[in-house]
Design a protein around this motif. Sequence first.
Motif, PDB file in Angstrom:
ATOM      1  N   LEU A 128      -2.351  -4.647  -5.371  1.00  0.00           N
ATOM      2  CA  LEU A 128      -2.067  -3.442  -5.997  1.00  0.00           C
ATOM      3  C   LEU A 128      -1.837  -3.496  -7.691  1.00  0.00           C
ATOM      4  O   LEU A 128      -0.718  -4.473  -7.528  1.00  0.00           O
ATOM      5  CB  LEU A 128      -1.025  -2.627  -5.112  1.00  0.00           C
ATOM      6  CG  LEU A 128      -1.038  -1.229  -5.863  1.00  0.00           C
ATOM      7  CD1 LEU A 128      -2.094  -0.276  -5.519  1.00  0.00           C
ATOM      8  CD2 LEU A 128       0.032  -0.597  -4.928  1.00  0.00           C
ATOM      9  N   ALA A 155       1.233   2.937  -3.568  1.00  0.00           N
ATOM     10  CA  ALA A 155      -0.119   3.143  -4.424  1.00  0.00           C
ATOM     11  C   ALA A 155       0.074   4.629  -4.673  1.00  0.00           C
ATOM     12  O   ALA A 155       0.828   5.442  -3.914  1.00  0.00           O
ATOM     13  CB  ALA A 155      -1.127   2.917  -3.482  1.00  0.00           C
ATOM     14  N   ASN A 193       0.839  -1.126   0.115  1.00  0.00           N
ATOM     15  CA  ASN A 193      -0.026  -0.169  -0.133  1.00  0.00           C
ATOM     16  C   ASN A 193       0.805   1.200   0.048  1.00  0.00           C
ATOM     17  O   ASN A 193       0.264   2.293  -0.519  1.00  0.00           O
ATOM     18  CB  ASN A 193      -0.831  -0.061   1.099  1.00  0.00           C
ATOM     19  CG  ASN A 193      -0.228  -0.021   2.325  1.00  0.00           C
ATOM     20  OD1 ASN A 193       0.502   0.654   2.798  1.00  0.00           O
ATOM     21  ND2 ASN A 193      -0.660  -0.857   3.333  1.00  0.00           N
TER      22      ASN A 193
END
Length: 183
Positions: A172, A156, A153
């Motif tokens: 992702l 991202a 994360n």
Amino acid sequence: MDSQIRVKVLQSNFINNFEIIIVIANVENEIPSEGVLKSINSNLFWEVQNRIIENISEKIGEYEETINSHTNKADYNFRNDEILKQREVKNIRVYKIKPIGNTQKPEIGEDLVFHVTTFRSKIQIKEIYEHYFLLEDKNGYNAVIPKRKVLKNSKAKVGDYIRHCEHQYHDLVDENDNFIYRN
């Protein structure tokens, strides 16, 4: 996915650092701590932090983290006890919440639903908040998901996608469904 059960905001007040105390009606089941409430009216989101307990006789849900309201005994009287009993009968609860990606409190009279992000395909990241991603599907439906539920994360960016995974964590990916590997 939003719950079909709506709760109505009866009171809403800022306390500090954008934390908010709300009094809501029609709470038939618990709203778990770290759960998310979504406004039907404004599409804004809030994270539930704690249920505020004002009386030791109140029912507490299994997944609700609670804090006790401190009442001055000199201010407490029989009338307060009756008010608390009526709240219990009418499923009125008090919660401490925190905004997700906004600085507003729910408006009095506003309808909120318990929000859980579920998706079967990839969904695009529209904004990145401190602990959440704001997502939007191809039909314009907005959702939030905690960052802790997405692998990598910290890599991202707005415009990336999150792909559903059957396990606890989601992937992702880019628009072509390829895993994102960034330094």
